[in-house]
Design a protein around this motif. Structure first.
Motif, PDB file in Angstrom:
ATOM      1  N   PRO A 134       0.757  -1.244  -0.094  1.00 24.31           N
ATOM      2  CA  PRO A 134       0.031   0.180   0.035  1.00 24.31           C
ATOM      3  C   PRO A 134       0.897   1.358  -0.026  1.00 24.31           C
ATOM      4  CG  PRO A 134      -0.706  -1.613   1.685  1.00 24.31           C
ATOM      5  CD  PRO A 134       0.435  -2.276   1.046  1.00 24.31           C
ATOM      6  N   ALA A 135       2.072   1.148   0.417  1.00 23.77           N
ATOM      7  CA  ALA A 135       2.895   2.557   0.785  1.00 23.77           C
ATOM      8  C   ALA A 135       3.345   2.583  -0.913  1.00 23.77           C
ATOM      9  CB  ALA A 135       4.083   2.086   1.528  1.00 23.77           C
ATOM     10  N   GLY A 136       3.745   1.644  -1.539  1.00 25.00           N
ATOM     11  CA  GLY A 136       4.142   1.927  -2.940  1.00 25.00           C
ATOM     12  C   GLY A 136       2.934   2.577  -3.913  1.00 25.00           C
ATOM     13  N   ASP A 137       1.606   1.818  -3.510  1.00 24.68           N
ATOM     14  CA  ASP A 137       0.281   2.403  -4.130  1.00 24.68           C
ATOM     15  C   ASP A 137       0.167   3.933  -3.927  1.00 24.68           C
ATOM     16  OD1 ASP A 137      -1.809   2.190  -5.725  1.00 24.68           O
ATOM     17  OD2 ASP A 137      -2.854   1.971  -3.943  1.00 24.68           O
ATOM     18  N   LEU A 138       0.342   4.177  -2.647  1.00 31.17           N
ATOM     19  CA  LEU A 138       0.228   5.635  -2.371  1.00 31.17           C
ATOM     20  C   LEU A 138       1.209   6.387  -2.904  1.00 31.17           C
ATOM     21  CD1 LEU A 138      -1.134   5.345   1.470  1.00 31.17           C
ATOM     22  CD2 LEU A 138      -2.386   5.907  -0.417  1.00 31.17           C
ATOM     23  N   ALA A 139       2.496   6.092  -2.891  1.00 36.46           N
ATOM     24  CA  ALA A 139       3.485   6.729  -3.605  1.00 36.46           C
ATOM     25  C   ALA A 139       3.276   6.989  -5.181  1.00 36.46           C
ATOM     26  CB  ALA A 139       4.886   6.087  -3.358  1.00 36.46           C
ATOM     27  N   GLU A 140       2.892   6.077  -5.614  1.00 35.50           N
ATOM     28  CA  GLU A 140       2.589   6.281  -7.221  1.00 35.50           C
ATOM     29  C   GLU A 140       1.205   7.084  -7.304  1.00 35.50           C
ATOM     30  OE1 GLU A 140       0.508   5.105 -10.735  1.00 35.50           O
ATOM     31  OE2 GLU A 140      -0.135   4.560  -9.043  1.00 35.50           O
ATOM     32  N   SER A 141       0.415   7.019  -6.582  1.00 35.36           N
ATOM     33  CA  SER A 141      -0.920   8.083  -6.502  1.00 35.36           C
ATOM     34  C   SER A 141      -0.325   9.396  -6.151  1.00 35.36           C
ATOM     35  CB  SER A 141      -2.003   7.390  -5.449  1.00 35.36           C
ATOM     36  OG  SER A 141      -2.554   6.277  -5.670  1.00 35.36           O
ATOM     37  N   LYS A 142       0.515   9.603  -5.162  1.00 27.37           N
ATOM     38  CA  LYS A 142       0.876  11.099  -5.152  1.00 27.37           C
ATOM     39  C   LYS A 142       1.681  11.446  -6.368  1.00 27.37           C
ATOM     40  CE  LYS A 142       2.686  13.912  -2.060  1.00 27.37           C
ATOM     41  NZ  LYS A 142       2.108  14.477  -0.494  1.00 27.37           N
ATOM     42  N   LEU A 143       2.588  10.695  -6.964  1.00 25.28           N
ATOM     43  CA  LEU A 143       3.193  11.187  -8.142  1.00 25.28           C
ATOM     44  C   LEU A 143       2.198  11.436  -9.338  1.00 25.28           C
ATOM     45  CD1 LEU A 143       6.236   8.559  -8.906  1.00 25.28           C
ATOM     46  CD2 LEU A 143       6.172  11.233  -8.683  1.00 25.28           C
ATOM     47  N   LYS A 144       1.138  10.627  -9.573  1.00 31.11           N
ATOM     48  CA  LYS A 144       0.147  10.780 -10.444  1.00 31.11           C
ATOM     49  C   LYS A 144      -0.450  12.170 -10.162  1.00 31.11           C
ATOM     50  CE  LYS A 144      -2.186   7.260 -10.544  1.00 31.11           C
ATOM     51  NZ  LYS A 144      -3.077   6.073 -11.174  1.00 31.11           N
TER      52      LYS A 144
END
Length: 184
Positions: free
Chosen positions: A129-139
């Protein structure tokens, strides 16, 4: 791509330039963790660890999605990803453990003891989930909804691997710190 974004006349050029730069460094660096996990120990051990991690991450995503949709009430990170919930996160961790249990029970000569496996599931349950949130933040910082158009409605190709980008290197660090082979 870096040069195109540098000389772009678009107002969002800087955000897109940063996203390209970060993704251009982050994706290969973090994917090397997945390759290192695959090459860990002997051929069978590396394959089983990689397979287990993939199943735990996928189960985490599936359980988090359905658990969050059916029971989600409390936002996890509303400014980054408004639809993610604490309940979904908890169900995601449960999914990681279910995948681990299945691997432990169904794979003959599973190379990890339960004591070593449980933190492995915790890593997948937290770092995915941390990776998923980091990717969401980048987008979100780049002002885009999907990282590519290759898989419409799925957030793009990067969205399919974002959880692995964090959980694989974290797993390698865990096994190295643990002295993996001395514990088996």
């Amino acid at each position: 791509v870096f040069l195109i974004e540098t000389f772009s006349f678009s107002n969002s050029g800087w955000n897109r330039l940063m996203a390209v730069t970060v993704a251009g460094i982050m994706v290969p660096a973090f994917f090397s963790g997945l390759l290192m996990l695959r090459n860990y120990g002997d051929n069978a051990t590396g394959f089983i660890l990689t397979f287990t991690l993939l199943l735990m991450v996928w189960a985490n995503d599936i359980f988090a999605f359905f658990g969050g949709k059916s029971m989600g009430k409390h936002p996890l990170a509303p400014r980054i990803s408004p639809s993610k919930t604490i309940e979904g996160f908890i169900w995601g961790v449960v999914g990681s453990f279910i995948a681990l249990i299945l691997c432990q029970l169904l794979i003959a000569d599973y190379p990890l003891t339960w004591a070593v496996s449980i933190p492995f599931a915790v890593i997948a349950g937290l770092m995915g989930p941390a990776g998923d949130l980091a990717e969401s933040k980048l987008k979100r910082a780049s002002g885009i909804k999907d990282s590519s158009a290759l898989m419409p409605g799925h957030g793009g190709m990067y969205d399919r691997f974002d959880a692995l980008l964090f959980s694989a290197p974290a797993s390698i660090v865990y096994f190295r710190l643990l002295g993996f082979f001395s514990v088996l």
